[in-house]
Scaffold this motif. Structure first.
Motif, PDB file in Angstrom:
ATOM      1  N   LEU A  69     -67.136 -38.326 -98.282  1.00  0.00           N
ATOM      2  CA  LEU A  69     -67.471 -38.055 -96.890  1.00  0.00           C
ATOM      3  C   LEU A  69     -68.940 -37.679 -96.721  1.00  0.00           C
ATOM      4  N   VAL A  70     -69.460 -36.951 -97.676  1.00  0.00           N
ATOM      5  CA  VAL A  70     -70.854 -36.529 -97.556  1.00  0.00           C
ATOM      6  C   VAL A  70     -71.574 -36.793 -98.870  1.00  0.00           C
ATOM      7  N   ASP A  71     -72.867 -36.995 -98.750  1.00  0.00           N
ATOM      8  CA  ASP A  71     -73.582 -37.313 -99.992  1.00  0.00           C
ATOM      9  C   ASP A  71     -74.009 -36.039-100.710  1.00  0.00           C
ATOM     10  N   GLY A  74     -77.658 -34.897-100.339  1.00  0.00           N
ATOM     11  CA  GLY A  74     -77.942 -34.224 -99.066  1.00  0.00           C
ATOM     12  C   GLY A  74     -77.478 -32.785 -99.091  1.00  0.00           C
ATOM     13  N   LEU A  75     -76.332 -32.542 -99.719  1.00  0.00           N
ATOM     14  CA  LEU A  75     -75.823 -31.169 -99.820  1.00  0.00           C
ATOM     15  C   LEU A  75     -76.717 -30.330-100.722  1.00  0.00           C
ATOM     16  N   ASN A  78     -79.931 -28.572 -99.542  1.00  0.00           N
ATOM     17  CA  ASN A  78     -79.865 -27.299 -98.810  1.00  0.00           C
ATOM     18  C   ASN A  78     -79.724 -26.097 -99.735  1.00  0.00           C
ATOM     19  N   ALA A  79     -79.594 -26.343-101.021  1.00  0.00           N
ATOM     20  CA  ALA A  79     -79.398 -25.228-101.956  1.00  0.00           C
ATOM     21  C   ALA A  79     -80.689 -24.407-102.065  1.00  0.00           C
ATOM     22  N   PRO A  80     -80.587 -23.083-101.968  1.00  0.00           N
ATOM     23  CA  PRO A  80     -81.788 -22.253-102.096  1.00  0.00           C
ATOM     24  C   PRO A  80     -82.446 -22.409-103.474  1.00  0.00           C
ATOM     25  N   ALA A  81     -81.625 -22.621-104.513  1.00  0.00           N
ATOM     26  CA  ALA A  81     -82.170 -22.842-105.857  1.00  0.00           C
ATOM     27  C   ALA A  81     -81.193 -23.727-106.610  1.00  0.00           C
ATOM     28  N   PHE A  87     -76.092 -25.343-108.801  1.00  0.00           N
ATOM     29  CA  PHE A  87     -76.677 -24.258-108.013  1.00  0.00           C
ATOM     30  C   PHE A  87     -77.117 -23.169-108.978  1.00  0.00           C
ATOM     31  N   LEU A  88     -78.301 -22.650-108.765  1.00  0.00           N
ATOM     32  CA  LEU A  88     -78.795 -21.578-109.653  1.00  0.00           C
ATOM     33  C   LEU A  88     -78.548 -20.211-109.014  1.00  0.00           C
ATOM     34  N   VAL A  89     -78.038 -19.291-109.821  1.00  0.00           N
ATOM     35  CA  VAL A  89     -77.868 -17.894-109.392  1.00  0.00           C
ATOM     36  C   VAL A  89     -78.401 -16.998-110.508  1.00  0.00           C
TER      37      VAL A  89
END
Lengths: 94, 489
Positions: A69-71, A74-75, A78-81, A87-89
């Motif tokens: 449904l979504v690429d 693109g998602l 939007n990741a802050p890092a 995803f980095l935390v």
């Protein structure tokens, strides 16, 4: 009356912090809102079932097919890092 | 200026005749927005290039034979609807830089119908508010008096339509967020039945009540837009698959013999006297058109406020738990560990009203309070819904005020948090019961618009729109426009 310590505990559960400067005012407003809810106690709800969906219908299900449904790219933008597809935390394990 | 204060119906006729092009309408809308928005603050993203490109495509589609009634009409979207590649902030610092990789179904449907998106409207942060003062991007001003609020949460949408920046805008309504700002800004706003319009891609506040709808100058325009917005969506499991009627086709029916119920609780001490007189006079117009006015009672009206302000924040606290600073949205600087990242990202990213509601919601959902508050509110919700159902067996429609007061002054410190919640007393019943409701301009008090609310049966939008249209054929409140002279910075 809900005290400031309880309000702080609830905030911690909701992953929010309340500053020392704000706690008094937040607690007052919190209790004002709870007072508004006191009226609920006047309603006789014996044998009344809770209403979760206003149409009282079961949610519709669709066939369990794999669809894109979504690429992903693109998602991830939007990741802050992030690094590659992750995803980095801050470090969780030592 | 070709598009100034004109209705969609009128613009559609001009577009069909070729007396105006979509490009001209969009250029005009951009010019008006650039002139008046610095004061109004109704629009927070203006996408000039993409709007002009879409207008050119619409003009070409018309040359190629397309005749969609919405083709080439400019539209603004509340910034709660995800728009592919266009910033969607929900008026929050938390999502200030969020660029969705997909469109909300509502956005897709209106685009497919040929509407041209100009940009995004300001709103209360995460749709939590009745004044549009909780926006991270600053308060919206009411075009009728810029020292007053436009209402909320769809205050940017309402102010933009009232000021003629666009002939219509999308809104969402969880507790009155389409109807109250429509009333305060003198426009027409419809909250459809829960499930009539898809919620996919609409940033969630309270999922069992959120519903999208049109905000425009007239009921006729709302009907045109609802035709395109409504309908089943496999991406929203609560979206109904009931067939969508042609809402425009049933607008010319007589309301002779229509039974209109007036709940005595809607004309209670909460209601400003002058607003009461204005709404009563509007209801007399329905009577003059042949409707029969019937006194009815909705005794749990006041309880609705308590019920709503338990359920909505509870659902919000769950929905907003997704904003954790990890996958998207605001992240605090230099978090020391994962807990610090969660705590500071959320504390710094959310505004005061949003945090207030998350806190209340987390409390009422906690094990010690669940039965006393959340479960109890869900039970009272059923009692309220049943009251509406019972009244709507005796009458065709319920009528009353949309809001207890006209637009109040900005930054009114005399209003407590719970005073503000009481602004929703007449609108939240329809959300709790899932019913459709519309606000139509019904007169003025001291130069400020007043709205009349009509609440109908489930999926009875066609009837509501017809009644509103018949009212608007007999009155001209919806045609009056604010004086924008001097409204430039």
């Amino acid at each position: 009356m809900t005290d400031a310590a309880t309000v702080r505990d609830v905030a911690a559960l909701a992953r929010l912090t309340i500053s020392d400067q704000d706690i008094e005012n937040v607690t007052v407003e919190f209790n004002q809102t709870l007072e508004l809810f006191d009226a609920l106690g006047t309603a006789d709800t014996t044998d009344v079932s809770p209403m979760i969906n206003p149409l009282d219908t079961a949610q519709r299900l669709r066939p369990d097919n794999i669809e894109t449904l979504v690429d992903r790219e693109g998602l991830m933008q939007n990741a802050p890092a992030s690094e590659e597809d992750y995803f980095l935390v801050p470090r969780v394990l030592d | 200026m070709p598009g100034q204060f004109e209705t969609i119906s009128s613009l559609a006729r001009q577009l069909a005749k070729g007396s105006v092009s979509s490009r001209e309408l969009v250029e005009d809308a951009i010019a008006r927005t650039e002139t008046f928005n610095p004061v109004l603050n109704a629009v927070i993203s203006l996408n000039k290039e993409s709007a002009l490109a879409a207008a050119d495509l619409a003009d070409q589609a018309r040359v190629d034979g397309s005749t969609s009634p919405l083709l080439g009409i400019p539209i603004l979207h509340k910034d709660i609807f995800c728009t592919r590649g266009v910033k969607t902030s929900c008026a929050s610092k938390m999502l200030a830089d969020f660029i969705p990789p997909y469109n909300a179904t509502v956005v897709d449907k209106l685009q497919e119908a040929g509407m041209v998106s100009l940009g995004k409207c300001n709103m209360d942060e995460f749709a939590m508010g009745s004044s549009n003062e909780t926006s991270f991007f600053g308060a919206v001003k009411n075009p009728w008096d810029v020292h007053r609020v436009p209402g909320g949460s769809s205050g940017g949408s309402a102010a933009a339509v009232a000021a003629g920046l666009a002939p219509m805008a999308t809104g969402t309504d969880t507790g009155g967020s389409i109807r109250q700002p429509a009333a305060l800004c003198g426009i027409t706003g419809l909250k459809p039945t829960y499930g009539r319009v898809s919620r996919y891609g609409m940033i969630a506040f309270a999922s069992s009540m959120d519903q999208a709808g049109p905000m425009a100058r007239t009921a006729e325009d709302c009907a045109l837009v609802l035709n395109a917005m409504a309908g089943h969506d496999p991406l929203d499991s609560t979206c109904s698959d009931l067939a969508v009627p042609d809402y425009s086709a049933v607008l010319d029916q007589s309301i002779k013999g229509l039974r209109v119920g007036l709940p005595k609780e809607f004309f209670s001490s909460h209601l400003n006297d002058a607003v009461a007189k204005t709404v009563t006079a509007a209801i007399k117009e329905l009577e003059a058109a042949g409707a029969k006015i019937v006194d009815v009672s909705l005794p749990s009206t006041d309880l609705g406020v308590s019920t709503y302000y338990v359920i909505a924040p509870a659902e919000a606290s769950a929905n907003l738990s997704r904003y954790d600073g990890v996958r998207y949205g605001y992240r605090c600087d230099s978090p020391s560990d994962l807990q610090d990242l969660y705590l500071r990202s959320r504390t710094e990213g959310f505004g005061e009203e949003v945090k207030r509601r998350i806190l209340i919601g987390a409390f009422t959902l906690s094990a010690a309070s669940y039965d006393q508050y959340f479960m109890k509110a869900q039970q009272v919700r059923r009692l309220i819904a049943e009251e509406y159902q019972a009244v709507l067996k005796d009458v065709d429609v319920i009528a009353g005020p949309s809001a207890p007061n006209t637009a109040f002054v900005l930054n009114d410190d005399s209003k407590s948090v719970t005073d503000m919640y009481m602004e929703d007393v007449f609108t939240i019943g329809a959300n709790l019961a899932g019913l459709p409701a519309i606000s139509v301009p019904a007169g003025f008090v001291d130069g400020l618009p007043v709205g009349m609310q009509l609440i109908g049966t489930r999926f009875g939008e066609a009837q509501l729109l017809n009644i509103a249209h018949q009212f608007q054929r007999r009155t001209d409140w919806h045609s009056l426009t604010p004086n924008l002279e001097g409204l430039t910075r």
